[in-house]
Design an enzyme around this catalytic site. Structure first.
Site, PDB file in Angstrom:
ATOM      1  CD  GLN A 133      -2.503  -1.172   2.733  1.00  0.00           C
ATOM      2  OE1 GLN A 133      -3.390  -0.370   2.974  1.00  0.00           O
ATOM      3  NE2 GLN A 133      -2.103  -2.062   3.616  1.00  0.00           N
ATOM      4  CG  ASP A 136       7.731   3.882   0.885  1.00  0.00           C
ATOM      5  OD1 ASP A 136       7.985   2.860   0.200  1.00  0.00           O
ATOM      6  OD2 ASP A 136       7.322   3.816   2.058  1.00  0.00           O
ATOM      7  CG  HIS A 158      -2.994   2.681  -2.156  1.00  0.00           C
ATOM      8  ND1 HIS A 158      -2.963   2.614  -0.783  1.00  0.00           N
ATOM      9  CD2 HIS A 158      -4.102   1.990  -2.535  1.00  0.00           C
ATOM     10  CE1 HIS A 158      -4.003   1.916  -0.356  1.00  0.00           C
ATOM     11  NE2 HIS A 158      -4.700   1.518  -1.394  1.00  0.00           N
ATOM     12  CB  CYS A 166      -1.143  14.922 -18.026  1.00  0.00           C
ATOM     13  SG  CYS A 166      -1.041  14.129 -19.646  1.00  0.00           S
ATOM     14  CB  CYS A 225       0.944  17.896 -19.397  1.00  0.00           C
ATOM     15  SG  CYS A 225       1.747  16.713 -20.491  1.00  0.00           S
ATOM     16  CB  CYS A 228      -1.344  17.463 -23.823  1.00  0.00           C
ATOM     17  SG  CYS A 228      -1.647  16.804 -22.178  1.00  0.00           S
TER      18      CYS A 228
HETATM   19 ZN   LIG Z   1      -0.075  15.461 -21.232  1.00  0.00          ZN
END
Ligand SMILES: [Zn+2]
Length: 351
Positions: A133, A136, A158, A166, A225, A228
């Site tokens: 979980q 790190d 996770h 993005c 980003c 984009c």
């Molecule tokens: Zn992007």
């Protein structure tokens, strides 16, 4: 759809549960764990949580009594982080300014002996896979395998703080993103350097966020980003965000293919982790589970689950001494290194 919600633990039972393993000595606990691993016939699935990274200087969300170690902790929600409005921009400023200070301690954290003991457990053929979980990346740092093999053996339930992406799938390493943040926010760089020099860094939470009071985030510049122009987010599952189907299926299959579960350093408060326990216990026949952790857990008292209420590190290290004996005598240098590696560095401000 399963969404991550802020974990809560059920209230403790009125009559304390009787746990036959509660009075074991360290030696007995290690011997019990060694027998458990041998019975798994190489198909034990290991599941880990925040408790195992505390010795690497990364603070757990919960203390031994099950309460949040930081009562003021209020994480940013997924919907807030990706909200395109000005309000969302405020959340992103808050998240990334704090994350800017919180990243270096996570980046520089080193695996502790327990991460290496778990790597040795795989190396000895006692376990095939670890589901963690934690975000790190410390299991990866302790892995004796190639990067490809490490990806096959370690599932990050996770996500990982080491990548930023993005919504259109453009991914950059966190270190690269950190450099962009530094260029855009030179005054925060000085703030971070001064805090480091004077030993007054704010405390870091396990998700890489820090506690910061009396500081304004208004002027913090958050980049979009570079491909984009979309909103960037770390590659971790936020509160209110769903775990991807791919990860969910992989976790399901790993439990299905396992003979039993060894669970370390977690209160199993998040449903994504608890679901694996339910899956194992409702299998036919039920898969045995051994939980080694301090403090209350969501699975306490479930039939078919054994619990050793101890710090997992020393228990597993001692258990491996017996299990590894034959191999060490043959002079396996990897195993030798795994059994001797790991540094203990408790989080700042914890006694
Ligand atoms: Zn992007």
């Amino acid at each position: 759809m399963v969404r991550i919600s802020i974990p809560t633990l059920p209230p403790p039972p009125l009559i304390p549960l009787i746990n036959p393993l509660s009075s074991l000595t360290l030696k007995e606990a290690a011997s019990h764990t060694a027998s458990f691993l041998q019975r798994g016939k190489g198909k034990t699935l290991v599941v880990t949580g925040a408790g195992i990274s505390v010795d690497s200087g990364i603070r757990a969300y919960r203390g031994d009594d099950g309460r949040y170690t930081n009562p003021n902790y209020r994480p940013v929600y997924y919907s807030e982080l990706v909200d395109p409005s000005e309000k969302g921009e405020d959340f992103r400023k808050r998240y990334w300014s704090r994350g800017y200070l919180g990243w270096p301690p996570v980046r520089d954290a080193q695996p502790n002996p327990l991460h290496y003991s778990l790597a040795a457990t795989m190396w000895l053929g006692l376990a095939k896979e670890i589901i963690t979980q934690n975000v790190d990346g410390l299991h990866d740092k302790a892995s004796p395998y190639t990067p490809e093999e490490t990806k096959r053996r370690i599932l990050h339930l996770h996500g990982s703080l080491h990548l930023v992406h993005c919504k259109n799938g453009h991914v950059v390493p966190r270190d690269e993103f950190q450099e962009v943040l530094t260029k855009l926010n030179p005054s925060w760089k000085s703030f971070a350097e001064e805090a480091f020099a004077t030993g007054t860094q704010p405390r870091t939470n396990p998700d890489g966020d820090v506690d910061l009071q009396g500081v304004s985030y208004d002027s913090f510049k958050v980049p979009t980003c570079k491909e984009c122009d979309a909103i960037m987010k770390p590659n971790v599952v936020f509160f209110g965000e769903s775990i991807s189907e791919e990860v969910k299926n992989r976790a399901f299959k790993a439990v299905e293919a396992s003979s039993q579960l060894l669970i370390l350093g977690t209160s199993l408060a998040t449903y994504s982790a608890f679901r694996m326990i339910k899956q194992a216990l409702s299998s036919v026949p039920p898969k045995p589970i051994l939980l080694i952790s301090t403090g209350p857990s969501r699975a306490d008292g479930l039939e078919g689950l054994e619990k050793i209420e101890m710090e997992a590190g020393p228990v597993l290290k001692l258990a491996l001494e017996g299990l590894a004996r034959g191999v060490v005598e043959k002079g396996d240098p990897v195993l030798k290194r795994l059994r001797e590696s790991g540094v203990v560095k408790r989080p700042m401000g914890d006694d």
